[in-house]
Design an enzyme around this catalytic site. Sequence first.
Site, PDB file in Angstrom:
ATOM      1  N   LEU A  65       0.766  -1.163   0.087  1.00 10.70           N
ATOM      2  CA  LEU A  65       0.047   0.074   0.046  1.00 10.70           C
ATOM      3  C   LEU A  65       0.673   1.200   0.038  1.00 10.70           C
ATOM      4  O   LEU A  65       0.341   2.325  -0.346  1.00 10.70           O
ATOM      5  CB  LEU A  65      -0.967   0.123   1.273  1.00 10.70           C
ATOM      6  CG  LEU A  65      -1.953  -1.123   1.162  1.00 10.70           C
ATOM      7  CD1 LEU A  65      -3.034  -1.441   2.407  1.00 10.70           C
ATOM      8  CD2 LEU A  65      -3.038  -0.994   0.017  1.00 10.70           C
TER       9      LEU A  65
ATOM     10  N   GLU B 142       4.858  -7.769   6.209  1.00  7.68           N
ATOM     11  CA  GLU B 142       4.304  -6.824   7.467  1.00  7.68           C
ATOM     12  C   GLU B 142       5.533  -6.824   8.533  1.00  7.68           C
ATOM     13  O   GLU B 142       5.503  -5.730   9.116  1.00  7.68           O
ATOM     14  CB  GLU B 142       3.020  -7.029   8.149  1.00  7.68           C
ATOM     15  CG  GLU B 142       1.813  -7.312   7.184  1.00  7.68           C
ATOM     16  CD  GLU B 142       1.771  -6.196   6.143  1.00  7.68           C
ATOM     17  OE1 GLU B 142       2.126  -4.809   6.683  1.00  7.68           O
ATOM     18  OE2 GLU B 142       1.395  -6.158   5.094  1.00  7.68           O
TER      19      GLU B 142
ATOM     20  N   HIS C 194       8.230  -4.498   7.424  1.00  7.67           N
ATOM     21  CA  HIS C 194       7.912  -3.096   7.603  1.00  7.67           C
ATOM     22  C   HIS C 194       8.136  -2.660   9.035  1.00  7.67           C
ATOM     23  O   HIS C 194       8.747  -1.535   9.101  1.00  7.67           O
ATOM     24  CB  HIS C 194       6.326  -2.889   7.502  1.00  7.67           C
ATOM     25  CG  HIS C 194       5.853  -2.640   6.117  1.00  7.67           C
ATOM     26  ND1 HIS C 194       6.506  -1.426   5.251  1.00  7.67           N
ATOM     27  CD2 HIS C 194       5.095  -3.202   5.354  1.00  7.67           C
ATOM     28  CE1 HIS C 194       5.863  -1.684   4.256  1.00  7.67           C
ATOM     29  NE2 HIS C 194       4.852  -2.554   4.127  1.00  7.67           N
TER      30      HIS C 194
HETATM   31 ZN    ZN Z   1       3.663  -2.925   2.506  1.00  6.67          ZN
END
Ligand code: ZN
Length: 182
Positions: free
Chosen positions: A90, A132, A135
């Site tokens: 995203l 994730e 991240h």
């Molecule tokens: Zn991502």
Amino acid sequence: MAIQSIRLFGDPVLRTPAAPVVDFDKELRKLVKDLTDTMMDAPGAGLAAPQIGVGLRVFTYYVDDQLGHLINPDLDLSPEIDEEGEEGCLSFPGLSFPTPRAVRAVAKGFTMHGEPVVLEGTDLMARCFQHETDHLDGILFIDRMDPKQRKLAMKAVREAEWSGLSAPVIKASPHPTGGKAL
Ligand SMILES: [Zn+2]
């Protein structure tokens, strides 16, 4: 609903390792709700707290109709690698690329209420856990690509309409069509 703006590639928060959660309090529960609302609105298959500018080790996921979250994740990965799976992010709107990931992952961590939990994922779920958790370490999916693929990806990033907009920006449209955005 508390939808937050999603930080784009180029924002330094995406390169900053996140801190472990210590207080399992009301603020944390609000963060999980904000991440969930923002992920579902995007829509995406996963979202990590740094992507909304919060430097804590928290992510949410929505894969195969399973919605959840994990705090302070710790991963065990299978040696078997899927080299070809398409992956999006995203924070890189509209782009997806083949990204090597372990086929299976066991993710240990905590719920927002501080209860220990063990999650097991294969394929897209395993990919989501790895994406994730990366991240939370300031690692992005472009870092996981082989050098040739990364070069192609960075070219596409430079050509993307959002490229260079490192300030928080409202979600881009149209929504990604290829791969899954995480
Ligand atoms: Zn991502």
